[in-house]
Design a protein around this motif. Structure first.
Motif, short mmCIF file in Angstrom:
data_model
loop_
_atom_site.label_atom_id
_atom_site.label_comp_id
_atom_site.label_asym_id
_atom_site.label_seq_id
_atom_site.Cartn_x
_atom_site.Cartn_y
_atom_site.Cartn_z
N ARG A 42 26.69 33.17 44.18
CA ARG A 42 26.97 33.97 45.49
C ARG A 42 28.61 33.84 45.38
N SER A 51 31.12 33.23 42.50
CA SER A 51 31.61 33.73 41.44
C SER A 51 30.96 34.81 40.96
N GLY A 52 29.61 35.13 41.01
CA GLY A 52 29.01 36.07 40.44
C GLY A 52 28.59 35.70 38.94
N LYS A 55 38.76 34.15 49.41
CA LYS A 55 38.07 35.52 48.74
C LYS A 55 37.79 35.41 47.36
N SER A 90 37.53 37.84 45.48
CA SER A 90 38.31 38.90 44.96
C SER A 90 39.80 38.57 44.48
N THR A 93 36.65 35.18 38.97
CA THR A 93 35.55 35.69 39.34
C THR A 93 35.08 37.05 38.82
N THR A 94 33.85 37.47 38.80
CA THR A 94 33.30 38.83 38.55
C THR A 94 33.89 39.89 39.61
N LEU A 95 33.94 39.52 40.80
CA LEU A 95 34.31 40.40 41.72
C LEU A 95 36.02 40.88 41.59
N TYR A 96 36.65 39.91 41.06
CA TYR A 96 38.07 40.29 41.07
C TYR A 96 38.17 41.06 39.61
N LYS A 111 36.17 43.13 38.38
CA LYS A 111 35.60 44.48 38.70
C LYS A 111 36.59 45.25 39.31
N GLN A 112 37.23 44.60 40.55
CA GLN A 112 38.39 45.30 41.44
C GLN A 112 39.50 45.67 40.39
#
Length: 133
Positions: free
Chosen positions: A9, A11-12, A47, A49, A54-57, A59-60
């Motif tokens: 939930r 780090s992705g 966060k 990001s 993390t995968t969110l970072y 991706k962004q």
């Protein structure tokens, strides 16, 4: 053999069977975490990001561009084709299009005047009939 994996939930990243931990919030919402590190960071309200791993970072900040497939853009031909309509032929339509707006307005006004005169004549006839009766 297919192995069912879940997603962390925070780090992705993938969580394989037998790994990770689950946090259940007071509102009975489930959170699966890959490691105690991700769980700790989530509880600290950091966060994902803002953490580079993390995968969110990723991706962004557009780091995983090789994973995404770019679709080929299609050209759209937008050539206007003039066709005749059921009530009018193509020549009539083009003639009307070529007319000036003043001429078109005059024709419209004349047609309206004609309709009004016809309606007035019908009303006058009805009045005359009522008077006779």
């Amino acid at each position: 053999m297919v192995v069912k994996t879940e997603q962390c939930r925070f780090s992705g990243l993938r969580i394989y069977p037998g790994h990770g931990s689950t946090l259940i919030r007071v509102d009975s919402q489930l959170f699966k975490f890959l490691s105690s590190k991700t769980k700790r960071l989530y509880i600290q309200r950091l966060k994902p990001s803002k953490l580079a791993w993390t995968t969110l970072y990723r991706k962004q900040h557009k780091k995983d561009t090789t994973v995404e497939v770019h679709r080929k853009k299609r050209r759209v031909n937008r050539s206007a084709i003039s066709r005749s309509i059921v009530g009018a032929s193509l020549e009539v339509i083009q003639k009307k299009r070529a007319e000036k707006t003043e001429v078109r307005q005059l024709a419209r006004d004349n047609a309206l005047r004609e309709v009004k005169d016809r309606n007035k004549k019908v009303k006058d006839e009805k009045k005359a009939k009522k008077v006779e009766v």
